[in-house]
Scaffold this motif. Structure first.
Motif, PDB file in Angstrom:
ATOM      1  N   PHE A 180      -4.032 -13.133  11.979  1.00 13.56           N
ATOM      2  CA  PHE A 180      -3.811 -11.836  12.349  1.00 13.56           C
ATOM      3  C   PHE A 180      -2.735 -11.716  13.350  1.00 13.56           C
ATOM      4  O   PHE A 180      -2.281 -10.702  13.699  1.00 13.56           O
ATOM      5  CB  PHE A 180      -4.954 -11.027  12.663  1.00 13.56           C
ATOM      6  N   SER A 181      -2.764 -12.616  14.453  1.00 15.20           N
ATOM      7  CA  SER A 181      -1.710 -12.600  15.685  1.00 15.20           C
ATOM      8  C   SER A 181      -0.444 -13.351  15.207  1.00 15.20           C
ATOM      9  O   SER A 181       0.611 -12.785  16.019  1.00 15.20           O
ATOM     10  CB  SER A 181      -2.480 -13.301  16.683  1.00 15.20           C
ATOM     11  N   ARG A 182      -0.402 -13.989  14.446  1.00 16.05           N
ATOM     12  CA  ARG A 182       1.084 -14.676  13.963  1.00 16.05           C
ATOM     13  C   ARG A 182       1.775 -13.736  13.698  1.00 16.05           C
ATOM     14  O   ARG A 182       1.914 -12.656  13.283  1.00 16.05           O
ATOM     15  CB  ARG A 182       0.972 -15.669  13.025  1.00 16.05           C
ATOM     16  N   GLY A 183       3.355 -13.933  14.206  1.00 18.46           N
ATOM     17  CA  GLY A 183       4.355 -12.823  13.805  1.00 18.46           C
ATOM     18  C   GLY A 183       4.307 -11.369  14.693  1.00 18.46           C
ATOM     19  O   GLY A 183       4.729 -10.279  13.980  1.00 18.46           O
ATOM     20  N   ASN A 184       3.668 -11.592  15.859  1.00 15.11           N
ATOM     21  CA  ASN A 184       3.655 -10.506  16.630  1.00 15.11           C
ATOM     22  C   ASN A 184       2.636  -9.387  15.845  1.00 15.11           C
ATOM     23  O   ASN A 184       2.767  -8.122  16.143  1.00 15.11           O
ATOM     24  CB  ASN A 184       4.989  -9.823  16.947  1.00 15.11           C
ATOM     25  N   GLY A 185       1.486  -9.794  15.407  1.00 15.89           N
ATOM     26  CA  GLY A 185       0.750  -9.112  14.821  1.00 15.89           C
ATOM     27  C   GLY A 185       1.143  -8.491  13.381  1.00 15.89           C
ATOM     28  O   GLY A 185       0.763  -7.433  13.308  1.00 15.89           O
ATOM     29  N   TRP A 186       1.788  -9.281  12.610  1.00 15.55           N
ATOM     30  CA  TRP A 186       2.361  -8.878  11.394  1.00 15.55           C
ATOM     31  C   TRP A 186       1.521  -8.399  10.264  1.00 15.55           C
ATOM     32  O   TRP A 186       1.966  -7.575   9.696  1.00 15.55           O
ATOM     33  CB  TRP A 186       3.245 -10.420  10.868  1.00 15.55           C
ATOM     34  N   TRP A 187      -0.007  -8.556  10.359  1.00 17.78           N
ATOM     35  CA  TRP A 187      -0.851  -8.487   9.358  1.00 17.78           C
ATOM     36  C   TRP A 187      -0.959  -7.145   8.545  1.00 17.78           C
ATOM     37  O   TRP A 187      -0.869  -6.650   7.721  1.00 17.78           O
ATOM     38  CB  TRP A 187      -2.423  -8.850   9.742  1.00 17.78           C
ATOM     39  N   TRP A 188      -0.570  -6.447   9.741  1.00 18.15           N
ATOM     40  CA  TRP A 188      -0.846  -4.882   9.038  1.00 18.15           C
ATOM     41  C   TRP A 188       0.684  -4.170   8.184  1.00 18.15           C
ATOM     42  O   TRP A 188       0.552  -3.221   7.486  1.00 18.15           O
ATOM     43  CB  TRP A 188      -0.829  -3.626  10.250  1.00 18.15           C
ATOM     44  N   VAL A 189       1.589  -4.791   8.704  1.00 17.98           N
ATOM     45  CA  VAL A 189       2.871  -4.710   7.784  1.00 17.98           C
ATOM     46  C   VAL A 189       2.761  -4.667   6.348  1.00 17.98           C
ATOM     47  O   VAL A 189       3.187  -3.757   5.655  1.00 17.98           O
ATOM     48  CB  VAL A 189       4.124  -5.508   8.161  1.00 17.98           C
ATOM     49  N   PRO A 190       2.150  -5.795   5.757  1.00 14.92           N
ATOM     50  CA  PRO A 190       1.969  -5.901   4.347  1.00 14.92           C
ATOM     51  C   PRO A 190       0.974  -4.786   3.875  1.00 14.92           C
ATOM     52  O   PRO A 190       0.933  -4.504   2.303  1.00 14.92           O
ATOM     53  CB  PRO A 190       1.756  -7.314   3.949  1.00 14.92           C
ATOM     54  N   LEU A 191       0.163  -4.217   4.685  1.00 14.39           N
ATOM     55  CA  LEU A 191      -0.772  -3.095   4.087  1.00 14.39           C
ATOM     56  C   LEU A 191      -0.161  -1.978   4.352  1.00 14.39           C
ATOM     57  O   LEU A 191      -0.551  -1.180   3.113  1.00 14.39           O
ATOM     58  CB  LEU A 191      -1.929  -3.121   5.273  1.00 14.39           C
ATOM     59  N   VAL A 192       0.597  -1.452   5.138  1.00 12.88           N
ATOM     60  CA  VAL A 192       1.256  -0.037   5.404  1.00 12.88           C
ATOM     61  C   VAL A 192       2.617  -0.026   4.540  1.00 12.88           C
ATOM     62  O   VAL A 192       2.812   1.009   3.771  1.00 12.88           O
ATOM     63  CB  VAL A 192       1.426   0.269   6.620  1.00 12.88           C
ATOM     64  N   ALA A 193       3.349  -0.819   4.913  1.00 11.68           N
ATOM     65  CA  ALA A 193       4.875  -0.764   4.200  1.00 11.68           C
ATOM     66  C   ALA A 193       4.955  -0.547   2.788  1.00 11.68           C
ATOM     67  O   ALA A 193       5.708   0.418   2.226  1.00 11.68           O
ATOM     68  CB  ALA A 193       5.671  -1.654   4.740  1.00 11.68           C
ATOM     69  N   PRO A 194       4.170  -1.493   2.025  1.00 14.87           N
ATOM     70  CA  PRO A 194       4.216  -1.228   0.527  1.00 14.87           C
ATOM     71  C   PRO A 194       3.963   0.094   0.144  1.00 14.87           C
ATOM     72  O   PRO A 194       4.205   0.756  -0.761  1.00 14.87           O
ATOM     73  CB  PRO A 194       3.229  -2.364  -0.047  1.00 14.87           C
ATOM     74  N   LEU A 195       2.819   0.770   0.720  1.00 12.98           N
ATOM     75  CA  LEU A 195       2.062   1.933   0.321  1.00 12.98           C
ATOM     76  C   LEU A 195       3.251   2.911   0.604  1.00 12.98           C
ATOM     77  O   LEU A 195       3.614   3.763  -0.085  1.00 12.98           O
ATOM     78  CB  LEU A 195       0.896   2.420   1.039  1.00 12.98           C
ATOM     79  N   LEU A 196       4.053   2.914   1.719  1.00 12.69           N
ATOM     80  CA  LEU A 196       5.189   3.754   1.917  1.00 12.69           C
ATOM     81  C   LEU A 196       6.195   3.566   1.121  1.00 12.69           C
ATOM     82  O   LEU A 196       6.829   4.471   0.473  1.00 12.69           O
ATOM     83  CB  LEU A 196       5.672   3.703   3.299  1.00 12.69           C
ATOM     84  N   GLY A 197       6.650   2.513   0.730  1.00  8.75           N
ATOM     85  CA  GLY A 197       7.640   1.934  -0.167  1.00  8.75           C
ATOM     86  C   GLY A 197       7.340   2.439  -1.502  1.00  8.75           C
ATOM     87  O   GLY A 197       7.952   3.341  -2.302  1.00  8.75           O
ATOM     88  N   ALA A 198       6.026   2.611  -2.053  1.00  9.02           N
ATOM     89  CA  ALA A 198       5.608   3.172  -3.240  1.00  9.02           C
ATOM     90  C   ALA A 198       5.610   4.723  -3.346  1.00  9.02           C
ATOM     91  O   ALA A 198       6.292   5.294  -4.294  1.00  9.02           O
ATOM     92  CB  ALA A 198       3.973   3.012  -3.585  1.00  9.02           C
ATOM     93  N   ALA A 199       5.341   5.251  -2.377  1.00 11.34           N
ATOM     94  CA  ALA A 199       5.706   6.793  -2.112  1.00 11.34           C
ATOM     95  C   ALA A 199       6.971   7.073  -2.249  1.00 11.34           C
ATOM     96  O   ALA A 199       7.498   8.036  -3.212  1.00 11.34           O
ATOM     97  CB  ALA A 199       5.182   7.511  -0.767  1.00 11.34           C
TER      98      ALA A 199
END
Length: 278
Positions: A180-199
């Motif tokens: 969860f910490s690698r990539g400056n806390g990258w883990w939330w990006v694949p959760l949020v960004a695809p949903l925004l992209g879908a909209a």
């Protein structure tokens, strides 16, 4: 490239397997898009997302079991998230060292937006139709093309469930909190960004494509290969008329259809539901 091809073929297999039962909702981003265009009820959305995450978690466990010896051999007995012997990226996505959070977020918005736009074009009966039965193949080729062209930044997750499910598995299986910490806390990006992209993709398709279709009659949709099934309640006055009479207004010869047998138990007042192609 091999992993991208395997992932695309997996999407194809999933659609062929579950398309007739659940619509093959394997991605929360797709489920959200269907909700936005009112093709899927909102109350089912959290249920489907939960099942998608659980399914991804189980799939990660299956991969771990199948490649158990290979994983431990490559990692030299230590499960790591970084370094030349890391194995965490087998399961979840991580950004390249040169990719910032902002750049990775935009990458996923655009990638998922493209995915949803083209999927909607494939599904739209007013658009160029895909030969019946080949839709999963076309979607798989679409996924493969996006992954090959946009996978260099962060592995091209495009799917929140596909990322968080395996990430949770690696956290529990021994890779630890660094997933969860690698990539400056990258883990939330694949959760949020695809949903925004879908909209974004959903509304762009509606704005630039669907909005510009003229009013089409059912005959035009039928010519494009779309069969619309309509539930029609038949009145008692229609029971004595043949389907040909009801649909075209033509009259059948006298004595047709033959009179009901006295032993028939069907009441002429019972509504009958048929499926009419329109």
């Amino acid at each position: 490239m091999t992993s991208y091809l395997g992932g695309a073929l997996g999407v194809m297999g999933g659609i062929y397997t579950a398309g007739g039962i659940s619509g093959a909702h394997m991605n929360p981003a797709f489920s959200l898009a269907m909700c936005l265009i009112e093709q899927f009820p909102w109350w089912k959305f959290p249920i489907f997302v939960a099942v998608q995450i659980v399914g991804s978690f189980i799939a990660a466990g299956a991969v771990y079991v199948v490649y158990y010896d290979a994983i431990w051999h490559h990692s030299n007995g230590t499960l790591t998230v970084t370094g030349p012997q890391e194995t965490a990226s087998i399961f979840a996505t991580y950004p390249a060292d040169f990719v910032s959070i902002g750049n990775g977020f935009l990458d996923q918005v655009i990638g998922t937006g493209v995915l949803i736009i083209v999927v909607m074009g494939i599904m739209d009966p007013r658009n160029k139709p895909v030969p019946k039965g080949l839709e999963p193949v076309v979607v798989a080729l679409l996924v493969l093309s996006i992954e090959c062209s946009m996978g260099a930044n962060c592995g091209c997750p495009l799917n929140p469930a596909r990322d968080i499910g395996p990430r949770l598995f690696t956290y529990l299986a021994g890779w630890g909190p660094e997933v969860f910490s690698r990539g400056n806390g990258w883990w939330w990006v694949p959760l949020v960004a695809p949903l925004l992209g879908a909209a974004v993709g959903t509304y762009l398709y509606q704005l630039f494509v669907a909005f510009h279709y003229p009013e089409e009659k059912s005959e035009a949709l039928a010519e494009q290969g779309s069969i619309v099934l309509v539930n029609t309640a038949i009145s008692s006055a229609d029971i004595g008329r043949s389907p040909k009479e009801r649909d075209s207004g033509e009259t059948e010869p006298a004595g047709y259809p033959p009179p009901q047998s006295p032993s028939s138990t069907v009441s002429p007042t019972v509504p009958i539901t048929t499926l009419k192609e329109s």
